[in-house]
Design a protein around this motif. Structure first.
Motif, short mmCIF file in Angstrom:
data_model
loop_
_atom_site.label_atom_id
_atom_site.label_comp_id
_atom_site.label_asym_id
_atom_site.label_seq_id
_atom_site.Cartn_x
_atom_site.Cartn_y
_atom_site.Cartn_z
N ASN A 35 -27.01 13.82 -34.00
CA ASN A 35 -28.26 12.66 -33.88
C ASN A 35 -29.48 13.22 -32.98
N SER A 36 -29.06 13.86 -31.88
CA SER A 36 -30.25 14.38 -30.93
C SER A 36 -31.00 15.49 -31.71
N PHE A 37 -30.02 16.39 -32.49
CA PHE A 37 -30.82 17.43 -33.33
C PHE A 37 -31.44 16.96 -34.20
N LYS A 38 -31.19 16.06 -34.88
CA LYS A 38 -31.71 15.47 -36.04
C LYS A 38 -33.09 14.83 -35.82
N ASN A 39 -32.99 14.09 -34.65
CA ASN A 39 -34.05 13.30 -34.22
C ASN A 39 -35.18 14.17 -33.81
#
Length: 459
Positions: free
Chosen positions: A36-40
């Protein structure tokens, strides 16, 4: 502004909201906090990049006409942009595989910022240089960022299915919400603040600079084939061999060129189609409506890709057939609805029907982008991803240049009919892709039935 426009915009808004709010756990994929951190982070960068692109789009033609150039000169400037994307963009895309995708993304930012700076000059030669730089940047936008994302996603060991989440969210935000906000912000700068037609380009440069800072501070580098022994010519030959030797890659390239060629042709045709007698239509509001329809499509695509069935290769056949039918509406209405002979005024009945069809086409565009991204991540080899993706854009750019050069040579109904045929052919090629992509599974199943201990085929 007529009530009809509000009704269409409001109806699409309700559909998007209902689709997003009605998603259950079955329509969502459980992911990790690291992903989720990577995606955001990627979505932030992608949204800034698309803001830099969308802010410019509605004002390019207007700026050139503001400087006093005629339709012919402006057409040559646009042809230069697409020609540059075809000639130089392919070379720059290949360098991304060899020199690094992060560097290519930074190059996109720098190139597009320089293109924005040239818009301050009314000199034709300077503007032509800006179009060449913009064409190079466009090739990088549609290849380097996706290539970096896929490679980094796999390098970090995330689930392959999670890629579909990033793709659909990127299109939902970048080609939907950001496009709408960028259009409104550009309108605010030019009309409300009276800063002139060059102000959206200055704002675009600012967003690109912010995005470049995020890339430099938070992205790692990844490569396709970093082999020092391979020059550009060898890379081109390798990419061409991969396309020629793998029918799935060749089909994917043909499908992409047919759909995107029709899409870019539609961009030039929708205004004269809706206002054949110089009817007064709200271009900005209609553009925002199209982007809302695209958001609806990307939201639907995220729900479809969250399930294993139907497969992308399967439902895209329907999407191409629906989009083909939607672009037939200008031809159908020309026969069924008597054309208005009154100059000016509001949108006609024929225009209202076509607007609904065009919104349907834009919804198909919203489904197309994340779906084609997912198929590219499955079928295109990693070592030459950017090179092959830019190879796909060569026939697209040739087609668009031909259309631009002959835009006044054919009736608008002929142009829409041609696009409709292209989209129908894309559905046939998509059917073929579905069949051959199922073959390895069928062969593995047959082998296991004959000999349960047989290892699956790696095809």
């Amino acid at each position: 502004m007529e009530v009809f426009y509000y009704m269409v915009f409001g109806g699409l808004g309700v559909l998007v909201a209902a689709l997003e709010l009605s998603k259950s756990n079955k329509d969502r994929i459980n992911t990790s906090s690291a992903f989720n951190s990577f995606k955001n982070n990627y979505l932030l960068v992608y949204s800034l990049m698309m803001a830099g692109d969308w802010l410019q789009g509605p004002y390019v033609y207007f700026l050139y006409s503001h400087y006093g150039f005629g339709k012919g000169d402006i057409g040559q400037l646009f042809i230069a942009g697409f020609g540059s994307s075809m000639l130089f963009g392919t070379i720059v895309g290949s360098l991304a595989d060899k020199q690094g995708r992060k560097r290519a993304c930074v190059t996109y930012c720098i190139t597009y910022i320089l293109s924005c700076i040239t818009k301050h000059s009314p000199q034709y030669k300077v503007l032509m240089v800006g179009r060449v730089l913009g064409g190079i940047a466009t090739s990088l936008l549609f290849s380097a960022f996706e290539s970096w994302l896929v490679a980094e996603h796999n390098k970090r060991g995330f689930e392959q299915q999670w890629l579909s989440i990033t793709f659909s969210k990127a299109i939902f935000l970048g080609n939907g919400l950001v496009a709408i906000v960028s259009g409104l912000f550009g309108n605010l700068l030019v009309d409300s603040f009276s800063l002139g037609p060059v102000s959206p380009f200055d704002a675009a440069a600012c967003f690109l600079a912010i995005g470049m800072a995020v890339i430099l501070s938070s992205w790692g580098e990844n490569y396709g084939d970093p082999s020092e022994s391979k020059d550009l010519l060898t890379q081109f030959k390798g990419a061409a061999t991969a396309i020629a030797s793998d029918e799935k890659i060749a089909l994917l390239g043909a499908i992409q060129s047919l759909f995107e060629g029709s899409m870019y042709t539609f961009v030039f045709l929708w205004t004269p189609a809706l206002s054949p007698n110089d009817e007064e239509i709200p271009h900005g509001f209609i553009f925002a409506t199209f982007m809302l329809a695209s958001m609806l499509g990307s939201s639907l695509a995220s729900r479809l890709m969250a399930h294993s069935s139907p497969r992308v290769e399967s439902y895209m056949q329907i999407v191409f057939i629906v989009s083909s039918a939607a672009l037939l509406l200008p031809i159908i209405t020309s026969f069924l609805v008597a054309p208005s002979k009154v100059k000016g005024g509001g949108i006609s009945l024929s225009g209202c029907l076509q607007l609904l069809g065009f919104c349907t086409f834009e919804a198909c565009v919203g489904i197309f982008w994340p779906s084609i991204m997912k198929m590219r991540s499955q079928y295109i080899p990693e070592e030459a991803r950017s090179t092959i993706m830019n190879f796909f854009r060569i026939p697209l750019n040739i087609f668009v240049c031909i259309v631009l050069y002959n835009v006044d040579a054919f009736p608008i109904t002929v142009m829409f009919g041609m696009c409709s045929i292209f989209l129908f052919v894309a559905s046939l090629l998509q059917r073929r892709l579905l069949v051959i992509s199922d073959k390895p599974k069928t062969e593995n199943r047959a082998l296991r039935e004959r000999d349960p201990e047989t290892e699956p085929l790696n095809i």
